[in-house]
Design an enzyme around this catalytic site. Structure first.
Site, PDB file in Angstrom:
ATOM      1  N   GLU A 162       0.829  -1.213   0.000  1.00 48.46           N
ATOM      2  CA  GLU A 162       0.000   0.000   0.000  1.00 48.46           C
ATOM      3  C   GLU A 162       0.863   1.262   0.000  1.00 48.46           C
ATOM      4  O   GLU A 162       0.507   2.273  -0.602  1.00 48.46           O
ATOM      5  CB  GLU A 162      -0.927   0.018   1.226  1.00 48.46           C
ATOM      6  CG  GLU A 162      -2.051  -0.995   1.184  1.00 48.46           C
ATOM      7  CD  GLU A 162      -3.125  -0.652   0.156  1.00 48.46           C
ATOM      8  OE1 GLU A 162      -2.777  -0.491  -1.024  1.00 48.46           O
ATOM      9  OE2 GLU A 162      -4.295  -0.575   0.519  1.00 48.46           O
ATOM     10  N   THR A 189      -5.165   7.025  -5.515  1.00 45.04           N
ATOM     11  CA  THR A 189      -5.264   7.279  -4.076  1.00 45.04           C
ATOM     12  C   THR A 189      -4.292   8.381  -3.662  1.00 45.04           C
ATOM     13  O   THR A 189      -4.634   9.252  -2.856  1.00 45.04           O
ATOM     14  CB  THR A 189      -4.987   5.979  -3.286  1.00 45.04           C
ATOM     15  OG1 THR A 189      -5.973   5.027  -3.683  1.00 45.04           O
ATOM     16  CG2 THR A 189      -5.084   6.188  -1.795  1.00 45.04           C
TER      17      THR A 189
HETATM   18  N1  HSE Z   1      -8.131   5.381   3.713  1.00 37.49           N
HETATM   19  C1  HSE Z   1      -7.594   5.447   2.391  1.00 37.49           C
HETATM   20  C2  HSE Z   1      -7.986   6.776   1.771  1.00 37.49           C
HETATM   21  C3  HSE Z   1      -8.126   4.315   1.594  1.00 37.49           C
HETATM   22  O1  HSE Z   1      -9.161   7.137   1.868  1.00 37.49           O
HETATM   23  O2  HSE Z   1      -7.130   7.447   1.205  1.00 37.49           O
HETATM   24  C4  HSE Z   1      -7.613   4.274   0.201  1.00 37.49           C
HETATM   25  O3  HSE Z   1      -8.181   3.157  -0.449  1.00 37.49           O
END
Ligand code: HSE
Length: 315
Positions: A134, A187
């Site tokens: 990630e 993201t």
């Molecule tokens: N918590 C993260 C965000 C999840 O919202 O950026 C990304 O999939």
């Protein structure tokens, strides 16, 4: 057993109020991951179906997560240097969809490798390895997708340092509707636009909702769950990235959805409902809202996947 197939689920992170701390696993869609253990050192990705992912292996989530696991394994069992893995990824969860594509790859490979190595690591250790993936994918090692992917159900990250993750109770009747507009939101970009400081008044409302959401899940109190699905911090900023976001929310709630919001960093939108029947109607409304728009999309209706990533078969 040297060749296995793993099924790794899509996940919904944040659940409106729980940015970076709450997530849940879905039954569909799932990625299929074929993993081979060999005596030739190194990690090779031999096939990626369903999408194009970075050819540069150092930027590939599956590679980086598995590398983290292998490094720890070899430190611990230093004699076993002659181990390598070959990976085939069949991606049914589209990268940049907001339903945990990178987490599914990361969770799938570390879970599968652990089986092939005789289960030396526990689930919390697997989450740590998957978080390294990630980090590569989004610039932040958040766990709110990989935790539910590996543990199943609804999970809560109480703390990142030290890592402290717990699986929450979730009612059987809780169903999830998802619409995935076929636009890509990275993201890393969706995180960059967020404010680094928030108002105390917003923080108070937000932690009230997170606490109440957890209570609502345990009490199977759907009204409390419904009232808690509000995000005062992230959604107001990210909503502009998603076509017809507010219309989706309003129309889905009118038909009976408990509430919802942006799935992870978007563009997917999720809605929770009590029962499959309402969830299907909610998904239908999502279709109705999107069909006049010039945006391709996919929808899913899924219960919460209590198991998470799982072994499928020996190949
Ligand atoms: N918590 C993260 C965000 C999840 O919202 O950026 C990304 O999939």
């Amino acid at each position: 057993m040297n060749r296995i197939k793993i099924l790794s689920p899509a996940t919904v992170a944040n659940l409106a109020c729980g940015f970076d701390v709450i997530g849940l696993a879905l039954d569909i869609p799932v990625d299929e991951i074929l993993l081979y253990k060999s005596n030739s050192p190194g990690i090779r990705i031999n096939r990626i179906d369903g999408t194009t992912l970075p050819k540069d292996q150092k930027k590939n989530v599956a590679f980086v997560s598995l590398q983290a696991l292998l490094k720890k394994y070899q430190q611990r069992f230093y004699k076993e240097k002659k181990i390598g893995f070959e990976i085939e990824l069949i991606k049914n969860i589209h990268p940049g969809s907001g339903i945990g594509s990178s987490a599914a790859s990361a969770a799938g490979v570390v879970y599968g490798a652990n089986i092939l190595l005789g289960n030396p690591f526990n689930r919390m250790q697997l989450i740590r390895f998957a978080m390294e993936g990630e980090r590569i994918a989004s610039g932040s090692a958040h766990a709110d997708n990989v935790a539910p992917a590996i543990m199943g159900g609804v999970t809560l990250v109480r703390s990142y340092q030290p890592l402290d993750i717990t699986k929450l109770h979730s009612p059987n009747e809780l169903w999830v509707s998802i619409i995935h507009p076929q636009i890509e939101i990275k993201t890393s970009d969706a995180r960059e636009i967020l404010k680094q400081k928030i108002l105390m008044t917003d923080a108070i409302r937000q932690w009230g909702n997170i606490g109440a959401l957890v209570a609502g899940l345990y009490q199977e109190n759907y009204e409390l769950i419904s009232r808690s699905l509000e995000d005062f911090i992230v959604e107001p900023i990210r909503a502009m990235l998603i076509p017809a976001f507010y219309e989706l929310k309003i129309r889905c709630k009118e038909i009976g959805a408990l509430g919802g919001g942006i799935s992870g960093s978007g563009p997917s939108v999720f809605m929770l409902s009590k029962g499959n029947d309402i969830a299907k109607k909610v998904t239908e409304v999502m279709n109705l809202v999107y069909s006049p728009l010039k945006v391709d999309y996919k929808t899913y209706t899924s219960p919460i996947n209590q198991k998470g990533v799982k072994f499928s078969e020996i190949l």
